[in-house]
Design an enzyme around this catalytic site. Structure first.
Site, PDB file in Angstrom:
ATOM      1  N   ASP A   1       0.821  -1.213   0.000  1.00 40.94           N
ATOM      2  CA  ASP A   1       0.000   0.000   0.000  1.00 40.94           C
ATOM      3  C   ASP A   1       0.851   1.258   0.000  1.00 40.94           C
ATOM      4  O   ASP A   1       2.026   1.237   0.374  1.00 40.94           O
ATOM      5  CB  ASP A   1      -0.956   0.007   1.192  1.00 40.94           C
ATOM      6  CG  ASP A   1      -0.231   0.078   2.534  1.00 40.94           C
ATOM      7  OD1 ASP A   1       0.805  -0.604   2.691  1.00 40.94           O
ATOM      8  OD2 ASP A   1      -0.699   0.813   3.428  1.00 40.94           O
TER       9      ASP A   1
ATOM     10  N   GLU B   1       0.475  -1.393   5.618  1.00 42.54           N
ATOM     11  CA  GLU B   1       1.534  -0.930   6.510  1.00 42.54           C
ATOM     12  C   GLU B   1       1.341   0.543   6.850  1.00 42.54           C
ATOM     13  O   GLU B   1       1.581   0.975   7.977  1.00 42.54           O
ATOM     14  CB  GLU B   1       2.895  -1.148   5.842  1.00 42.54           C
ATOM     15  CG  GLU B   1       4.096  -0.924   6.762  1.00 42.54           C
ATOM     16  CD  GLU B   1       4.614   0.518   6.752  1.00 42.54           C
ATOM     17  OE1 GLU B   1       5.506   0.831   7.561  1.00 42.54           O
ATOM     18  OE2 GLU B   1       4.121   1.324   5.927  1.00 42.54           O
TER      19      GLU B   1
END
Length: 421
Positions: free
Chosen positions: A94, A187
């Site tokens: 991400d 994350e």
């Protein structure tokens, strides 16, 4: 094929991969993640499947995508290395939500001339203000067009791992133990390890590729807590509020004004911790402040937690009738203590960087990584550079040459651990 031509081909493959990855929209969603939805956006799951397919194409047969979109790939040990310690490599899929990560338009600048770069949309990369850019003269630089972030955090890490593994698979002369790979979602929302498949992971030592400057290694990070402070006031009609109303918004504002101004993210660096107001919401009757606390030492964090409690209590005294409630939540801990107990993990990393032709440097992470969470779980996991810079901004850029050094470092790590037969 000569060695130089082979390395040039690898460099081109790395660039093609990285460009393809950053063009893929994978911005995560904080609200969804905070509510237990992992991955927080379906686009992360789509990217996960594409990466899994790529691992299979490279030659890995033991590949899966979990229900929470963790990509897991295992490269079996070569003959004679079955008893070599298993190692793992991780990177996250991400990108941060602070700046748009949709429709990224990367630009490649070969043989950077060391001058300011106008990348578009009023954004200028100035080597006079960016020491790391100044030091990258002559390298291949990848930027955005100034309308989005780039996504080197952490697609540079994914590209480096993928390219290194492809090289290891294709080169039969490289002897290695079992290598495990995990590409994780979310994350950036702080939930990257919430559903990490520890039942699948057999490695007792791992490495995250989620750092920045070339040859910079990170083996310590903040201790991190989130404090949620709820302020409850007394609502009344504003026209007849004198001596009766207690405005929770004013209470929250008073609390924030008491935080030490010299201990904010924008006024600290190095080993200095901070209080970071992240969100404030509410109405007259009830308001809420979300505060991030960061400190490198356990004692320092203890004092910060106590300070928040004391300031909340002070607000109650200041506003009779008003009430406060404080909830502290641990986010992650400094990984240094656990890494110090497992010196071989860092020692091999240092040697790998040197074998890749660079002198390693160390810098504390003013934040956390999936590696800090894994270390807390009992799997020592230092963080490795990727060659990305100015993360989470429109001025983000990456150096292809530095990404190649990360590729070489991964390959050297695999070789070094294979020596422990």
């Amino acid at each position: 094929m000569t060695y130089l031509l082979y390395m040039e081909n690898m460099k081109n493959q790395l660039l093609d991969r990285f460009i393809r990855y950053v063009k893929t929209w994978t911005t995560s969603n904080q609200n969804n993640a905070d509510n237990g939805i992992i991955p927080s956006e379906a686009r992360e799951a789509d990217f996960a499947q594409a990466l899994a397919d790529e691992l299979k194409k490279i030659g890995l047969s033991d590949v899966l995508v979990t229900e929470h979109a963790y990509v897991c790939g295992r490269l079996p040990a070569t003959k004679g290395c079955e008893n070599v310690p298993v190692i793992g490599f991780l990177a996250h899929m991400d990108t941060a939500a602070e700046v748009s990560g949709k429709d990224v338009k990367p630009s490649v600048i070969e043989n950077y001339n060391g001058k300011p770069i106008s990348i578009g949309n009023g954004v200028v990369l100035d080597p006079a203000k960016d020491k790391e850019l100044a030091e990258s003269k002559g390298q291949t630089i990848i930027t955005t067009d100034g309308s989005t972030l780039l996504g080197a955090d952490d697609k540079a890490g994914i590209a480096a791992i993928m390219t290194a593994i492809e090289h290891i698979v294709s080169d039969s002369t490289i002897k290695h133990g079992t290598v495990e790979i995990i590409f994780s979602p979310d994350e950036e929302t702080g939930h990257g390890m919430d559903f990490v498949p520890t039942d699948w992971l057999t490695a007792k030592q791992c490495y995250t590729l989620d750092g920045g400057k070339e040859a910079e290694l990170e083996v310590e990070c903040f201790n991190a807590y989130k404090s949620e402070i709820t302020f409850t006031g007394i609502a009344m009609h504003t026209g007849t509020a004198r001596q009766g109303m207690v405005n929770s918004i004013t209470m929250a504002s008073s609390f924030l004004s008491m935080l030490p101004p010299g201990e904010a993210p924008e006024t600290t660096d190095g080993y200095r911790g901070f209080y970071a107001p992240m969100d404030m919401s509410g109405e007259i009757e009830q308001s809420k402040v979300v505060l991030y606390l960061r400190d490198f030492s356990a004692d320092g964090m203890k004092k910060r937690l106590e300070t928040v409690d004391a300031l909340a209590k002070a607000v109650e005294y200041k506003f009779p009738g008003g009430k406060t409630k404080v909830v502290h939540t641990k986010q992650y801990l400094n990984m240094k203590e656990e890494l110090d107990k497992n010196p071989a993990v860092v020692e091999k990393l240092v040697k790998a960087v040197k074998n890749a032709g660079k002198e390693p440097t160390f810098n504390p992470i003013r934040g956390g990584t999936d590696g800090s969470r894994l270390t807390e779980m009992g799997i020592p996991t230092p963080n490795v550079f990727t060659g990305g810079h100015n993360f989470h901004s429109r001025s983000e850029w990456a150096s292809l040459d530095q990404m190649m050094t990360a590729v070489k470092t991964v390959i050297e790590l695999v070789k070094l651990w294979a020596e422990d037969k």
